[in-house]
Design an enzyme around this catalytic site. Structure first.
Site, mmCIF file in Angstrom:
data_model
loop_
_atom_site.group_PDB
_atom_site.id
_atom_site.type_symbol
_atom_site.label_atom_id
_atom_site.label_comp_id
_atom_site.label_asym_id
_atom_site.label_seq_id
_atom_site.Cartn_x
_atom_site.Cartn_y
_atom_site.Cartn_z
ATOM 1 N N LYS A 1 0.842 -1.207 0.000
ATOM 2 C CA LYS A 1 0.000 0.000 0.000
ATOM 3 C C LYS A 1 0.874 1.254 0.000
ATOM 4 C CE LYS A 1 -3.897 -2.218 2.318
ATOM 5 N NZ LYS A 1 -4.597 -2.507 3.577
ATOM 6 N N ASP B 1 -10.890 3.619 4.327
ATOM 7 C CA ASP B 1 -11.266 2.203 4.244
ATOM 8 C C ASP B 1 -12.791 2.043 4.208
ATOM 9 O OD1 ASP B 1 -9.267 0.329 3.913
ATOM 10 O OD2 ASP B 1 -8.713 0.270 6.041
ATOM 11 N N GLN C 1 -4.377 -0.804 9.757
ATOM 12 C CA GLN C 1 -4.338 -2.145 9.167
ATOM 13 C C GLN C 1 -4.939 -3.174 10.134
ATOM 14 O OE1 GLN C 1 -3.283 -2.973 5.985
ATOM 15 N NE2 GLN C 1 -3.992 -5.027 6.455
#
Ligand code: NAD
Length: 305
Positions: free
Chosen positions: A54, A121, A98
């Site tokens: 990422k 997200d 994460q």
């Protein structure tokens, strides 16, 4: 029939190039650049790999990345305080924590502490609620990537029957919401569904997101359907030989029996090389969206949904 293979790698590369061009144009206009903060807790090897890729993609797109790594002894209070700090930082437009988190951390408390405007997200309760009520919101990256591929493959999805196998908060559930928003008739299967095959057999669109290798058999697929395989499963591949310790080498497979499905479907995503690359590209897209909203600039036309 042999299905068209949907090349997620190529589509994601195109999207990343478009994002890079848009970011560079906004920088030249004096708006600065989008910033994405990525927070990793602990030393889960898979999470480390995801975070690295990422961050690499972020930098390649000209987006500034801020990488933060905490030991898994970090307390919930420390993590919450850090998220609040990122919320207040004007150079950070998107925040990604994460997952998974260590067991002593309340995942929902952390996710819901992220400012909804920086929730790239799309997991914050406000964004989940906005998506469920048909309002504009951040959409989780994997379903957003699937929807992009489906729209490009099929055009208008209105009236199609779509079966989503799996209904997690990260993939299946938001995928079903997105398909409903695009006027599909949506069927959802999960691990307690009695006859998943019967639901899949009706589908013009199949999205497989169960995490069960080869779950979807070829004879479940309606001839001519479009199949999106989200599953990423590592399985033994003795045909590739043995590792030094005598265990078989492994390979990645999806949730769909690809070799069988490819003879029935009209189009299908491979694993790897299908949905996976789109997920990262959509994270960059969400970061640009967050930036545009925060600096009061319209989303560049070539990136608009
Ligand atoms: P999850 O474990 O959180 O959810 C799995 C879902 O599948 C659950 O709703 C469960 O009820 C359902 N399910 C399990 N077994 C089933 C069965 N036999 N029949 C029908 N439904 C069943 O998983 P997740 O996070 O949603 O991920 C699903 C898969 O997608 C995994 O393989 C994961 O690695 C992969 N994934 C890929 C990407 C990507 O970028 N390509 C991103 C996220 C997840």
């Amino acid at each position: 029939m042999t299905a068209r293979i949907i090349d997620g790698r190529a589509r994601a590369a195109q999207l990343r190039t478009d994002i890079k061009t848009a970011v560079s144009a906004m920088q030249q206009d004096g708006l600065g650049v989008p910033g994405l903060a990525v927070v990793l807790i602990g030393a889960d090897p898979a999470s480390e790999v995801y975070v690295r890729s990422k961050l690499r993609a972020t930098q390649e797109a000209g987006i500034e990345s801020f990488s933060h790594h905490f030991d898994d002894t970090v307390t919930q209070a420390e993590l919450l305080a850090f998220v609040h700090k990122l919320n207040a930082d004007p150079s950070v437009h998107g925040i990604l924590v994460q997952l998974p988190l260590p067991a002593h951390i309340d995942k929902l408390a952390i996710i819901n502490a992220i400012s909804p405007d920086k929730d790239v997200d799309g997991f914050h309760l406000e964004n989940v609620g906005r998506l469920a009520t048909g309002q504009s919101s951040f959409v989780p990256c994997t379903p957003l990537g699937c929807l992009t591929l489906l729209r490009e493959e099929l055009g208008d999805l209105r009236g199609m029957v779509a079966t989503v196998v799996g209904c997690s908060n990260i993939v299946g559930h938001p995928m079903a919401e997105l398909l409903l928003k695009d006027d599909c008739t949506v069927l959802i299967a999960h691990k307690f569904t009695r006859d998943t095959a019967a639901l899949v057999r009706q589908a013009d669109i199949v999205v497989a997101a169960a995490g069960v290798p080869g779950l979807i058999k070829g004879d479940w697929i309606k001839p001519g359907a479009c199949v999106i395989d989200v599953g990423i499963n590592r399985v033994p591949a003795p045909e590739k030989g043995l590792n030094a310790d005598g265990t078989p080498k492994t390979k990645l497979v999806g949730d769909v029996d690809f070799d069988a499905a490819v003879t029935v479907a009209n189009a299908i995503t491979p694993v790897p090389g299908g949905v996976g690359p789109m997920t990262i590209a959509c994270l960059l897209l969400n970061t640009v969206t967050a930036f545009c909203t925060q600096v009061g600039r319209e989303q560049p036309a070539n990136l608009a949904a």
